[in-house]
Design an enzyme around this catalytic site. Sequence first.
Site, mmCIF file in Angstrom:
data_model
loop_
_atom_site.group_PDB
_atom_site.id
_atom_site.type_symbol
_atom_site.label_atom_id
_atom_site.label_comp_id
_atom_site.label_asym_id
_atom_site.label_seq_id
_atom_site.Cartn_x
_atom_site.Cartn_y
_atom_site.Cartn_z
ATOM 1 N N HIS A 157 11.026 -21.298 -1.957
ATOM 2 C CA HIS A 157 10.528 -20.379 -0.911
ATOM 3 C C HIS A 157 9.593 -19.325 -1.522
ATOM 4 O O HIS A 157 9.466 -18.239 -0.970
ATOM 5 C CB HIS A 157 11.673 -19.673 -0.184
ATOM 6 N N SER A 278 -18.394 -12.932 -8.709
ATOM 7 C CA SER A 278 -18.705 -12.512 -7.346
ATOM 8 C C SER A 278 -20.090 -11.881 -7.340
ATOM 9 O O SER A 278 -20.508 -11.247 -8.306
ATOM 10 C CB SER A 278 -17.661 -11.491 -6.888
ATOM 11 N N LYS A 284 -14.899 -9.491 -10.828
ATOM 12 C CA LYS A 284 -14.208 -10.710 -10.425
ATOM 13 C C LYS A 284 -14.393 -11.885 -11.369
ATOM 14 O O LYS A 284 -15.450 -12.104 -11.935
ATOM 15 C CB LYS A 284 -14.685 -11.143 -9.031
ATOM 16 N N ASN A 286 -13.152 -15.725 -10.653
ATOM 17 C CA ASN A 286 -12.452 -16.513 -9.623
ATOM 18 C C ASN A 286 -12.220 -17.965 -10.031
ATOM 19 O O ASN A 286 -13.111 -18.585 -10.603
ATOM 20 C CB ASN A 286 -13.263 -16.491 -8.329
ATOM 21 N N GLU A 291 -9.781 -23.866 -6.220
ATOM 22 C CA GLU A 291 -9.829 -23.694 -4.770
ATOM 23 C C GLU A 291 -10.555 -24.845 -4.100
ATOM 24 O O GLU A 291 -10.171 -25.317 -3.031
ATOM 25 C CB GLU A 291 -10.525 -22.382 -4.420
ATOM 26 N N TYR A 318 -14.310 -59.142 14.406
ATOM 27 C CA TYR A 318 -15.233 -58.149 13.854
ATOM 28 C C TYR A 318 -15.883 -57.339 14.971
ATOM 29 O O TYR A 318 -16.246 -57.867 16.014
ATOM 30 C CB TYR A 318 -16.340 -58.827 13.011
ATOM 31 N N LYS A 326 -17.219 -47.384 5.576
ATOM 32 C CA LYS A 326 -17.811 -47.173 4.245
ATOM 33 C C LYS A 326 -17.998 -45.724 3.857
ATOM 34 O O LYS A 326 -17.731 -45.342 2.713
ATOM 35 C CB LYS A 326 -19.124 -47.931 4.143
HETATM 36 N N1 ARG Z 1 -23.332 -53.596 7.797
HETATM 37 C C1 ARG Z 1 -22.294 -54.321 8.452
HETATM 38 C C2 ARG Z 1 -20.918 -53.682 8.171
HETATM 39 O O1 ARG Z 1 -20.849 -52.874 7.343
HETATM 40 C C3 ARG Z 1 -22.270 -55.718 7.959
HETATM 41 C C4 ARG Z 1 -21.720 -56.703 8.933
HETATM 42 C C5 ARG Z 1 -22.580 -56.802 10.130
HETATM 43 N N2 ARG Z 1 -22.224 -57.922 10.910
HETATM 44 C C6 ARG Z 1 -22.741 -58.078 12.106
HETATM 45 N N3 ARG Z 1 -22.372 -59.141 12.725
HETATM 46 N N4 ARG Z 1 -23.542 -57.228 12.664
HETATM 47 O O2 ARG Z 1 -19.937 -53.987 8.788
#
Ligand code: ARG
Length: 457
Positions: A157, A278, A284, A286, A291, A318, A326
């Site tokens: 605590h 600072s 200061k 820091n 952080e 898909y 990504k």
């Molecule tokens: N750039 C696309 C992705 O990252 C690749 C696959 C695209 N496929 C499609 N049928 N449009 O998913």
Amino acid sequence: MTEKLWGGRFSEKPDEFLEEFTASVDYDVRLYREDIEGSIAHARMLGETGVITKKESREIIRGLRQILREIEKGEFVPSRKDEDIHMNVEKRLHEIIGDLAGKLHTGRSRNDQVATDLRLHAARAIEDLVGLLGELKRSLVEKAYEYRNVVMPEYTHLQRAQPVLFAHHLLAYVEMLERDEERFLQAKERTLVLPLGSAACTGTSFPLDREMVRKELGFRSVSKNSVDAVSDRDFVAEFLFCVSLTMIHLSRLCEELVLWMSEEFGFIDLPDSLCTGSSIMPQKKNPDMAELVRGKAGRAVGNLVALLTTLKGLPLSYNRDLQEDKEPFFDSLDTLRGSLRAVKLMIEGLSLNVERIRESLPGGYLTATDLAEYLVKKGVPFRKAHEVTGKIVRYAVEGGKALEDLTLEEFKKFSRLIEEDVYRVVDPEESVKGKDLPGGTSPRRVMRRLRELRRKR
Ligand code: ARG
């Protein structure tokens, strides 16, 4: 050849904004190596199985190798016009080897291609992160070893609780990082399932040798369901979770660094080179790096939530939404990489203010539990011993004294069982020595664990 690789069924040129909006090459260019390696393995297999001739296969592979070199030297720069890294490579292949390039995509779709690329990249990223985790663990172990004799207050605590070895406290983080490492490596096994051969979603009528591709690319197994293979991003979610939890561990460590470096604690100092000043307050110094790691943990969790939310309502198989995997992936990867490095630098540079820590030990009744246990060893039931000790503490607090300042007579007012040896019991160093069981903070146990960890390197 039409301008777009998929241009056949279209009678209009794509809108310029559509091109900009749907392009992913700005970030998926980072998959270039895996993309080309995947294409080489696919092309070789097409040649071996007779889907294309061996000569064609060799030509394609030669072209792909050239593209790899070109990208590495910066001679070929993928462009947004061609959407993503996969189209860019195929387009460039066509420029190099002509219409034969069109045979590479036989029995393959970008859907199984991108999943393959990202899995391979993720598995390699995990290897890299595990290496960095190992380095940070080593610096924690070495710092714990350097200050192996220092006793400090442990908190619950954020209130002073019991004496602990600084080394034991620091090694708690090593335990967390050990689990992180194990978790990453387990995730890696599940990541190395090969989607290639699933094509768009149902497989392909070509007699592909998936096992051959698996071996060449170093996957552990081939996917068992083509629909799942092109829509599954569990491995990205798992990766993002592993990153998040590791970042949370780093964040907790950094929070302690920030706290310990405050004037109020004054337990540690960080080198000037790892701190910032600072713009207005000249005095200061820091701990901004700590952080920022703490702050970036939020961003890692955000990336995990972003992906889970993207996946939540998706029908099979898909969907283009999956391209949104990504940016969180790369961002989390970069965030953890940088943070591991930052924390390692801070741990290496950290020095303990041993004097200040020693001064912080008395006065906080850190050994009250030891006193209660002392009474238990003399036959008092624990609950009763707890109550008696509580009264002693209250008496000491009211008199403005530490436990060790009380006279034997004062102690005896609370229990006749207390003898001269009580002064050993309320000594923080002795308290630590007493915790001699597996996982306890006794110097003997902590040294044993330290030795074990140092041998592991
Ligand atoms: N750039 C696309 C992705 O990252 C690749 C696959 C695209 N496929 C499609 N049928 N449009 O998913």
